[in-house]
Enzyme design. Sequence first.
Site, short mmCIF file in Angstrom:
data_model
loop_
_atom_site.label_atom_id
_atom_site.label_comp_id
_atom_site.label_asym_id
_atom_site.label_seq_id
_atom_site.Cartn_x
_atom_site.Cartn_y
_atom_site.Cartn_z
N TYR A 53 0.83 -1.22 0.00
CA TYR A 53 0.00 0.00 0.00
C TYR A 53 0.86 1.27 0.00
O TYR A 53 0.44 2.28 -0.58
CB TYR A 53 -1.00 -0.03 1.16
N ARG A 56 1.55 1.88 -3.59
CA ARG A 56 0.35 2.35 -4.31
C ARG A 56 -0.04 3.76 -3.89
O ARG A 56 -0.53 4.55 -4.69
CB ARG A 56 -0.80 1.36 -4.09
N ASN A 89 -12.43 2.23 -5.93
CA ASN A 89 -11.01 2.61 -5.96
C ASN A 89 -10.59 3.26 -4.64
O ASN A 89 -11.37 3.97 -4.00
CB ASN A 89 -10.75 3.59 -7.11
N HIS A 106 -14.56 0.55 -0.74
CA HIS A 106 -13.43 -0.31 -0.34
C HIS A 106 -12.37 0.46 0.43
O HIS A 106 -11.23 -0.01 0.54
CB HIS A 106 -12.82 -0.98 -1.58
N GLY A 172 -15.47 0.88 -15.88
CA GLY A 172 -14.14 0.34 -15.64
C GLY A 172 -14.05 -0.62 -14.49
O GLY A 172 -13.10 -0.57 -13.72
N SER A 174 -14.49 -4.94 -13.55
CA SER A 174 -14.55 -6.24 -14.24
C SER A 174 -15.73 -7.09 -13.79
O SER A 174 -15.96 -8.16 -14.35
CB SER A 174 -13.25 -7.01 -14.01
N LEU A 199 -13.70 -1.46 -21.66
CA LEU A 199 -13.01 -1.81 -22.91
C LEU A 199 -13.62 -3.05 -23.52
O LEU A 199 -13.45 -3.33 -24.71
CB LEU A 199 -11.51 -2.06 -22.64
N GLU A 200 -14.31 -3.83 -22.66
CA GLU A 200 -14.96 -5.08 -23.10
C GLU A 200 -16.12 -5.36 -22.16
O GLU A 200 -16.21 -4.74 -21.10
CB GLU A 200 -13.95 -6.24 -23.05
N ALA A 216 -12.52 4.96 -21.09
CA ALA A 216 -13.46 5.77 -20.31
C ALA A 216 -13.29 7.27 -20.56
O ALA A 216 -14.27 8.02 -20.56
CB ALA A 216 -13.30 5.46 -18.82
C1 BJW Z 1 -11.19 0.11 -18.59
C2 BJW Z 1 -10.09 0.87 -18.97
C3 BJW Z 1 -10.37 2.11 -19.58
C4 BJW Z 1 -9.33 -0.92 -18.05
N1 BJW Z 1 -11.64 2.49 -19.77
N2 BJW Z 1 -12.43 0.51 -18.79
C5 BJW Z 1 -18.42 -16.29 -4.08
C6 BJW Z 1 -19.47 -15.67 -4.73
C7 BJW Z 1 -19.77 -14.32 -4.46
C8 BJW Z 1 -19.02 -13.61 -3.54
C9 BJW Z 1 -17.98 -14.24 -2.91
C10 BJW Z 1 -17.69 -15.56 -3.16
N3 BJW Z 1 -16.63 -15.91 -2.39
C11 BJW Z 1 -16.25 -14.82 -1.68
C12 BJW Z 1 -17.07 -13.79 -1.98
C13 BJW Z 1 -17.01 -12.40 -1.44
C14 BJW Z 1 -15.82 -11.63 -1.95
C15 BJW Z 1 -15.74 -11.75 -3.48
O1 BJW Z 1 -16.39 -11.04 -4.22
N4 BJW Z 1 -14.91 -12.64 -3.97
C16 BJW Z 1 -14.82 -12.85 -5.44
C17 BJW Z 1 -13.37 -12.95 -5.84
C18 BJW Z 1 -15.64 -14.05 -5.79
N5 BJW Z 1 -16.08 -10.25 -1.57
C19 BJW Z 1 -15.70 -9.79 -0.38
O2 BJW Z 1 -15.09 -10.45 0.43
C20 BJW Z 1 -16.15 -8.37 -0.05
N6 BJW Z 1 -16.85 -8.38 1.20
C21 BJW Z 1 -18.00 -9.03 1.34
O3 BJW Z 1 -18.52 -9.68 0.44
O4 BJW Z 1 -18.56 -8.88 2.58
C22 BJW Z 1 -19.75 -9.62 2.88
C23 BJW Z 1 -21.03 -8.97 2.43
C24 BJW Z 1 -22.19 -9.66 2.58
C25 BJW Z 1 -23.40 -9.11 2.18
C26 BJW Z 1 -23.46 -7.83 1.65
C27 BJW Z 1 -22.31 -7.13 1.55
C28 BJW Z 1 -21.10 -7.70 1.92
C29 BJW Z 1 -14.94 -7.45 0.09
C30 BJW Z 1 -14.29 -7.19 -1.23
C31 BJW Z 1 -13.02 -6.41 -1.04
C32 BJW Z 1 -12.30 -6.17 -2.37
N7 BJW Z 1 -11.04 -5.69 -2.12
C33 BJW Z 1 -10.15 -5.33 -3.24
C34 BJW Z 1 -8.76 -4.96 -2.65
C35 BJW Z 1 -8.82 -3.86 -1.64
C36 BJW Z 1 -8.80 -2.49 -2.29
C37 BJW Z 1 -7.49 -2.16 -2.92
O5 BJW Z 1 -6.43 -2.60 -2.44
O6 BJW Z 1 -7.48 -1.39 -3.91
O7 BJW Z 1 -10.74 -4.27 -4.00
S1 BJW Z 1 -9.94 -6.64 -4.45
C38 BJW Z 1 -9.88 -5.56 -5.85
O8 BJW Z 1 -10.99 -5.87 -6.72
C39 BJW Z 1 -10.12 -4.14 -5.30
C40 BJW Z 1 -11.07 -3.58 -6.32
O9 BJW Z 1 -11.80 -2.50 -5.78
C41 BJW Z 1 -11.92 -4.78 -6.69
C42 BJW Z 1 -12.61 -4.66 -8.02
O10 BJW Z 1 -11.68 -4.56 -9.07
P1 BJW Z 1 -12.02 -3.67 -10.35
O11 BJW Z 1 -12.09 -2.26 -9.96
O12 BJW Z 1 -13.18 -4.24 -11.04
O13 BJW Z 1 -10.66 -3.83 -11.20
P2 BJW Z 1 -10.27 -4.95 -12.28
O14 BJW Z 1 -8.81 -4.87 -12.49
O15 BJW Z 1 -10.83 -6.27 -11.93
O16 BJW Z 1 -11.05 -4.49 -13.61
C43 BJW Z 1 -10.71 -3.32 -14.30
C44 BJW Z 1 -11.70 -3.16 -15.46
O17 BJW Z 1 -11.47 -1.92 -16.11
C45 BJW Z 1 -11.59 -4.25 -16.52
O18 BJW Z 1 -12.88 -4.75 -16.80
C46 BJW Z 1 -11.01 -3.51 -17.74
O19 BJW Z 1 -11.49 -4.03 -18.98
C47 BJW Z 1 -11.50 -2.11 -17.51
N8 BJW Z 1 -10.67 -1.05 -18.09
N9 BJW Z 1 -8.93 0.19 -18.69
C48 BJW Z 1 -12.63 1.64 -19.44
N10 BJW Z 1 -9.35 2.93 -20.03
#
Ligand code: BJW
Length: 230
Positions: A53, A56, A89, A106, A172, A174, A199-200, A216
Amino acid sequence: MTKIVILTGAGISAESGIETFRAEDGLWAKHRVEDVVTPEGYQRDPKRVLDFYNERRAQAASVEPNAAHFALARLEAEHDGEVVVITQNVDDLHERGGTQALYHMHGALSGALCAVCHHRWPAPMQMAIEDPCPSCETPATRPDIVWFGEMPYEMDTLFDHLTQADIFVAIGTSGNVYPAAGFVAEARKAGAHTIEFNLEKSAVGNQFAEHRIGPASQTVTDWVNSILAT
Ligand code: BJW
């Protein structure tokens, strides 16, 4: 008056120079998820997590908001209705772009959290495990970030916004991480028109009524211009 709820992810900051997570050369190509974004990873090796962190935080401070961040701020200022931005973010590019109605579901790089007493304070640029908590004085500092298995912030308020949305937009992201990936379903249930900017098509792309494919900075700016022109 139309209420617009916008979910953003790492892709909106990509053109500012911040790495996304799941790209081929993204953060998950260099770090193991379980090492850096889980409470267990922090317990095993807090220095590794703080270093991840710290790097970052420094990167985010060295870049600027892009046209998409500025367009959303202009939408909020000029739209004749409510605009709410929910970001996954942890950077501060929305704030620096001028967005005011903003939720960091987050957490944020700018925050420190005591792992023992849960006191919060502003994070220094470089966090060290020896740093004592200003409240309980335990050296148990961690970033104020939501890791896997932890509850994202302000969920009740976010679901209230989603159920009131006339338009729901995701930019943006996934669609791999819940609960954010489930927001499109919530908004649809409430009758919102849904648009995905990426992007997709994302992992939940089939749930959106409309898609704007492309960087975006361009697609979001064009969309905001068209909304403000009507
Ligand atoms: C562009 C572009 C351009 C690029 N223009 N686009 C099974 C089923 C369902 C859920 C679960 C499960 N097992 C476990 C879970 C829960 C778990 C989860 O979802 N796991 C999955 C992996 C399955 N979730 C959790 O644990 C969350 N808590 C939770 O669920 O609590 C219980 C609850 C119960 C009931 C209600 C509510 C809650 C907590 C999640 C914490 C996520 N943490 C992170 C890291 C910390 C933050 C950090 O360090 O920054 O958060 S993980 C990481 O992923 C980060 C992000 O915020 C998050 C999402 O990523 P994001 O933003 O989508 O990025 P990318 O890289 O994946 O995608 C980028 C996109 O941009 C791509 O699509 C590109 O194409 C696009 N792009 N350039 C337009 N120029």
